[in-house]
Scaffold this motif. Structure first.
Motif, PDB file in Angstrom:
ATOM      1  N   ASP A  45       0.845  -0.941  -0.139  1.00 45.99           N
ATOM      2  CA  ASP A  45      -0.061  -0.022  -0.060  1.00 45.99           C
ATOM      3  C   ASP A  45       0.796   1.175   0.063  1.00 45.99           C
ATOM      4  OD1 ASP A  45       0.602   0.991   2.785  1.00 45.99           O
ATOM      5  OD2 ASP A  45      -1.214  -0.195   3.481  1.00 45.99           O
ATOM      6  N   ASN A  47       1.643   3.456   2.023  1.00 43.20           N
ATOM      7  CA  ASN A  47       2.197   4.084   3.269  1.00 43.20           C
ATOM      8  C   ASN A  47       3.494   3.148   3.210  1.00 43.20           C
ATOM      9  OD1 ASN A  47       0.468   5.955   3.808  1.00 43.20           O
ATOM     10  ND2 ASN A  47      -0.706   4.493   5.163  1.00 43.20           N
ATOM     11  N   GLU A  76      -8.615  -0.637   5.002  1.00 40.52           N
ATOM     12  CA  GLU A  76      -9.895  -1.716   4.893  1.00 40.52           C
ATOM     13  C   GLU A  76     -10.951  -1.504   3.583  1.00 40.52           C
ATOM     14  OE1 GLU A  76      -9.770  -3.887   7.561  1.00 40.52           O
ATOM     15  OE2 GLU A  76     -11.275  -5.206   6.594  1.00 40.52           O
ATOM     16  N   LYS A  79     -10.002  -3.831   0.880  1.00 44.24           N
ATOM     17  CA  LYS A  79     -10.349  -5.232   1.091  1.00 44.24           C
ATOM     18  C   LYS A  79     -11.656  -5.502   0.542  1.00 44.24           C
ATOM     19  CE  LYS A  79     -10.119  -8.270   4.529  1.00 44.24           C
ATOM     20  NZ  LYS A  79      -9.596  -8.640   5.878  1.00 44.24           N
ATOM     21  N   GLY A 108      -2.420  -6.241   7.481  1.00 41.97           N
ATOM     22  CA  GLY A 108      -3.244  -7.505   7.178  1.00 41.97           C
ATOM     23  C   GLY A 108      -4.217  -7.224   5.820  1.00 41.97           C
ATOM     24  N   VAL A 109      -4.559  -6.002   5.716  1.00 43.79           N
ATOM     25  CA  VAL A 109      -5.243  -5.507   4.567  1.00 43.79           C
ATOM     26  C   VAL A 109      -4.645  -5.970   3.185  1.00 43.79           C
ATOM     27  CG1 VAL A 109      -6.163  -3.560   3.048  1.00 43.79           C
ATOM     28  CG2 VAL A 109      -6.434  -3.797   5.544  1.00 43.79           C
ATOM     29  N   ASP A 112      -4.380 -10.004   3.181  1.00 48.69           N
ATOM     30  CA  ASP A 112      -5.654 -10.625   2.815  1.00 48.69           C
ATOM     31  C   ASP A 112      -6.255 -10.456   1.554  1.00 48.69           C
ATOM     32  OD1 ASP A 112      -5.712 -11.366   5.705  1.00 48.69           O
ATOM     33  OD2 ASP A 112      -7.687 -10.673   6.119  1.00 48.69           O
ATOM     34  N   THR A 132       3.999  -6.240   7.605  1.00 45.16           N
ATOM     35  CA  THR A 132       4.635  -4.879   7.956  1.00 45.16           C
ATOM     36  C   THR A 132       4.088  -4.167   9.197  1.00 45.16           C
ATOM     37  OG1 THR A 132       3.640  -3.406   6.501  1.00 45.16           O
ATOM     38  CG2 THR A 132       5.624  -4.273   5.822  1.00 45.16           C
ATOM     39  N   THR A 133       2.927  -4.685   9.596  1.00 51.54           N
ATOM     40  CA  THR A 133       2.400  -4.396  10.872  1.00 51.54           C
ATOM     41  C   THR A 133       2.676  -5.239  11.947  1.00 51.54           C
ATOM     42  OG1 THR A 133       0.115  -5.216  10.591  1.00 51.54           O
ATOM     43  CG2 THR A 133       0.410  -2.890   9.480  1.00 51.54           C
ATOM     44  N   LYS A 145      -5.667 -17.780   6.023  1.00 50.97           N
ATOM     45  CA  LYS A 145      -7.010 -17.258   5.899  1.00 50.97           C
ATOM     46  C   LYS A 145      -6.945 -16.012   4.953  1.00 50.97           C
ATOM     47  CE  LYS A 145      -9.885 -18.577   9.437  1.00 50.97           C
ATOM     48  NZ  LYS A 145     -10.445 -18.083  10.830  1.00 50.97           N
ATOM     49  N   VAL A 172      10.914  -2.958  10.478  1.00 49.02           N
ATOM     50  CA  VAL A 172       9.793  -2.004   9.923  1.00 49.02           C
ATOM     51  C   VAL A 172       8.892  -1.507  10.749  1.00 49.02           C
ATOM     52  CG1 VAL A 172      10.077  -3.072   7.425  1.00 49.02           C
ATOM     53  CG2 VAL A 172       8.306  -3.967   9.062  1.00 49.02           C
ATOM     54  N   THR A 175       8.549   2.401  11.846  1.00 45.91           N
ATOM     55  CA  THR A 175       7.690   3.769  11.205  1.00 45.91           C
ATOM     56  C   THR A 175       6.016   3.417  11.547  1.00 45.91           C
ATOM     57  OG1 THR A 175       7.603   2.233   9.101  1.00 45.91           O
ATOM     58  CG2 THR A 175       9.049   4.023   9.463  1.00 45.91           C
TER      59      THR A 175
HETATM   60  N1  LIG Z   1      -5.979 -13.440   7.597  1.00 44.23           N
HETATM   61  C1  LIG Z   1      -5.842 -13.492   8.902  1.00 44.23           C
HETATM   62  O1  LIG Z   1      -5.640 -14.489   9.524  1.00 44.23           O
HETATM   63  C2  LIG Z   1      -6.181 -12.073   9.679  1.00 44.23           C
HETATM   64  C3  LIG Z   1      -5.756 -11.944  11.059  1.00 44.23           C
HETATM   65  C4  LIG Z   1      -5.861 -10.944  11.663  1.00 44.23           C
HETATM   66  C5  LIG Z   1      -6.452  -9.782  10.807  1.00 44.23           C
HETATM   67  N2  LIG Z   1      -6.664  -9.924   9.630  1.00 44.23           N
HETATM   68  C6  LIG Z   1      -7.202  -8.622   8.821  1.00 44.23           C
HETATM   69  O2  LIG Z   1      -6.051  -7.787   8.915  1.00 44.23           O
HETATM   70  C7  LIG Z   1      -6.609  -6.450   8.630  1.00 44.23           C
HETATM   71  C8  LIG Z   1      -5.956  -5.511   9.442  1.00 44.23           C
HETATM   72  O3  LIG Z   1      -4.559  -5.568   9.182  1.00 44.23           O
HETATM   73  P1  LIG Z   1      -3.770  -4.348   9.938  1.00 44.23           P
HETATM   74  O4  LIG Z   1      -3.962  -4.044  11.204  1.00 44.23           O
HETATM   75  O5  LIG Z   1      -2.296  -4.872   9.777  1.00 44.23           O
HETATM   76  O6  LIG Z   1      -4.110  -3.253   9.113  1.00 44.23           O
HETATM   77  P2  LIG Z   1      -3.552  -2.510   7.755  1.00 44.23           P
HETATM   78  O7  LIG Z   1      -3.083  -3.415   6.869  1.00 44.23           O
HETATM   79  O8  LIG Z   1      -4.702  -1.682   7.294  1.00 44.23           O
HETATM   80  O9  LIG Z   1      -2.227  -1.618   8.069  1.00 44.23           O
HETATM   81  C9  LIG Z   1      -2.722  -0.619   9.188  1.00 44.23           C
HETATM   82  C10 LIG Z   1      -1.936   0.822   8.652  1.00 44.23           C
HETATM   83  O10 LIG Z   1      -0.621   0.832   8.871  1.00 44.23           O
HETATM   84  C11 LIG Z   1       0.095   0.979   7.501  1.00 44.23           C
HETATM   85  N3  LIG Z   1       1.375   0.519   7.800  1.00 44.23           N
HETATM   86  C12 LIG Z   1       1.606  -0.859   7.459  1.00 44.23           C
HETATM   87  N4  LIG Z   1       2.748  -1.331   7.831  1.00 44.23           N
HETATM   88  C13 LIG Z   1       3.394   0.164   8.205  1.00 44.23           C
HETATM   89  C14 LIG Z   1       4.821   0.219   8.565  1.00 44.23           C
HETATM   90  N5  LIG Z   1       5.668  -0.586   8.711  1.00 44.23           N
HETATM   91  N6  LIG Z   1       4.944   1.770   8.672  1.00 44.23           N
HETATM   92  C15 LIG Z   1       4.176   2.722   8.539  1.00 44.23           C
HETATM   93  N7  LIG Z   1       2.795   2.375   8.358  1.00 44.23           N
HETATM   94  C16 LIG Z   1       2.466   1.191   7.916  1.00 44.23           C
HETATM   95  C17 LIG Z   1      -0.899   0.782   6.565  1.00 44.23           C
HETATM   96  O11 LIG Z   1      -0.679   1.648   5.385  1.00 44.23           O
HETATM   97  C18 LIG Z   1      -2.201   1.147   7.137  1.00 44.23           C
HETATM   98  O12 LIG Z   1      -2.563   2.545   6.994  1.00 44.23           O
HETATM   99  C19 LIG Z   1      -8.216  -6.656   8.758  1.00 44.23           C
HETATM  100  O13 LIG Z   1      -8.818  -6.790   7.636  1.00 44.23           O
HETATM  101  C20 LIG Z   1      -8.169  -8.013   9.424  1.00 44.23           C
HETATM  102  O14 LIG Z   1      -9.672  -8.739   8.949  1.00 44.23           O
HETATM  103  C21 LIG Z   1      -6.487 -11.174   9.005  1.00 44.23           C
END
Ligand SMILES: NC(=O)c1ccc[n+]([C@@H]2O[C@H](COP(=O)([O-])OP(=O)(O)OC[C@H]3O[C@@H](n4cnc5c(N)ncnc54)[C@H](O)[C@@H]3O)[C@@H](O)[C@H]2O)c1
Ligand SMILES: O=C(O)C(=O)C[C@@H](O)[C@H](O)[C@H](O)COP(=O)(O)O
Ligand SMILES: [Zn+2]
Length: 370
Positions: A45, A47, A76, A79, A108-109, A112, A132-133, A145, A172, A175
């Motif tokens: 993405d 960011n 989100e 997704k 996760g976005v 997934d 990266t989160t 999943k 990572v 940030t």
């Molecule tokens: N498949 C699975 O088993 C599973 C498990 C848990 C959650 N999920 C899904 O994951 C999603 C949530 O994921 P999330 O919390 O990672 O949110 P996300 O992917 O939206 O990331 C959160 C924010 O952080 C930013 N970002 C990501 N990495 C960064 C970094 N290193 N530095 C700066 N900014 C960064 C992104 O651009 C975004 O704005 C939900 O849709 C949830 O349903 C899936």
């Protein structure tokens, strides 16, 4: 400092590599799992791409891998069917072949969505997760999943599709905004709450260190989370039984997310924070769990700055019937009956089938819904 956890799925087994400095040497680890042509599309993405994209692409190119980059909008909203359609079209425009792979580089976005695209693109290609989160490192990148949301609910269209490799680079996280770190903490404390009381106690004592990104604390928190998830997934890949424990807090949480419309106002980790506190309070209200455990669980979730009640999410009351209806769409529901993950105590969650709708509605009204 590097820790490797294997997800034991026979001929589809893969490693989750956790530690600092992995992005800059990602090419060396990813190239061996690629096909002959050594070609990937990195899906990221805006960011993540801005902060870390060039380093990942350079590392892959250095290892002789041909790279294209597809950047999706953060959040989100990506997704979704629209997000999937745009991504699939982009992959087709690049003419990625079946032997090529997707590298999901983001939270996760991205994981997934890109994972689901990999599952269905030309009837399925392989992919690698580079989360990266904190949330993606401890949870979404592991276990296969993949899904998109629809206005009717969370992750309702998707597939089980395991990655070939997961590289969780702790550097990572430097940030990552603090709010996102707390979201990851929600899924970390979930593992303690569902099945490891000692880990829960360690988290109670070390929440500040994890949120300050202390490397030793992160290695322990991410390592234990991935270890628990890998063990559960290896035993029950498609959630026929025990894997449902990983859904602690999610039936409530997903219902709240759906009512909030999958935007930035409430993030998944925050919804899980409320959902887990509700699962413990509901368990206590049903006489299944000591009420002091519900109080302690809630305090530990709150300590990370996460919401734990419906009123923490928004002042306007939620509609109890709408929340119950979302719980009925949950993928764990069987024969029209509601399934929840409830608890006998901290570290002792179980799958409760045929949860009474009237009792659930009464509980939600107690919780401030109307
Ligand atoms: N498949 C699975 O088993 C599973 C498990 C848990 C959650 N999920 C899904 O994951 C999603 C949530 O994921 P999330 O919390 O990672 O949110 P996300 O992917 O939206 O990331 C959160 C924010 O952080 C930013 N970002 C990501 N990495 C960064 C970094 N290193 N530095 C700066 N900014 C960064 C992104 O651009 C975004 O704005 C939900 O849709 C949830 O349903 C899936
Ligand atoms: O991996 C699992 O299994 C989980 O339940 C992990 C959850 O944290 C994750 O949010 C998952 O996507 C929820 O699954 P769902 O089947 O309820 O959509
Ligand atoms: Zn989750």
């Amino acid at each position: 400092m590097i820790r490797t956890v294997s997800v034991g799925l026979g001929d589809r087994a893969y490693d989750v590599v956790i530690g600092p400095g992995l992005i800059d040497r990602a090419g060396e680890r990813i190239a061996p799992v690629l096909g002959k042509r050594k070609r990937v599309a990195i899906v990221t993405d805006a960011n993540v791409g801005e902060h870390h994209g060039e380093r990942l692409a350079a590392s892959l190119e250095k290892a002789g891998v041909a790279v294209d980059v597809i950047t999706i909008p953060p959040g989100e909203e990506s997704k979704s069917f629209d997000g999937l359609s745009e991504l699939s079209d982009h992959l087709l425009a690049l003419n990625l072949e079946r032997g090529d792979q997707i590298v999901a580089f983001g939270g996760g976005v991205v994981g997934d969505l890109a994972g689901f695209a990999a599952a269905i693109y030309k009837r399925g290609i392989d992919f690698v997760q580079v989360p990266t989160t904190l949330l993606a490192q401890v949870d979404s990148s592991v276990g296969g999943k993949t899904a998109i949301d629809t206005p009717r609910g969370k992750n309702l269209i998707g597939a089980f599709h395991q990655p070939r490799l997961v590289l969780a680079d702790l550097d990572v996280l430097a940030t990552l905004p603090a709010r996102e770190l707390a979201c990851g903490y929600a899924e970390i404390i979930k593992y303690g709450l569902l099945g490891d009381f000692a880990f829960f106690e360690w988290l109670e004592a070390n929440v500040a260190k994890v949120l300050e990104r202390d490397v030793d604390a992160l290695v322990r928190a991410v390592g234990r989370s991935v270890e628990m998830k890998a063990e559960i997934v290896a035993e029950d890949e498609k959630e026929a039984g025990r894997r449902a424990l990983l859904n602690l807090g999610h039936t409530f949480g997903h219902a709240i997310e759906a009512e909030m419309g999958f935007g930035d106002a409430l993030k998944h980790g925050e919804a899980v924070g409320v959902g887990m506190a509700q699962a413990f309070r509901f368990s206590a209200a049903q006489g299944l769990c000591p009420s002091q455990d519900a109080v302690r669980a809630e305090a530990a979730i709150k300590a990370a700055g996460l919401p734990t009640t419906l009123a923490d999410v928004r002042p306007e009351p939620f509609d109890a019937d709408a929340l119950v209806a979302h719980c009925g769409q949950d993928k764990k529901a069987e024969g029209g009956k509601l399934t929840f993950v409830l608890a006998r105590g901290i570290g002792d969650a179980f799958v409760a089938k045929d949860v009474d709708r009237a009792a659930l509605k009464a509980f939600l009204i107690e919780e401030g819904a109307r």
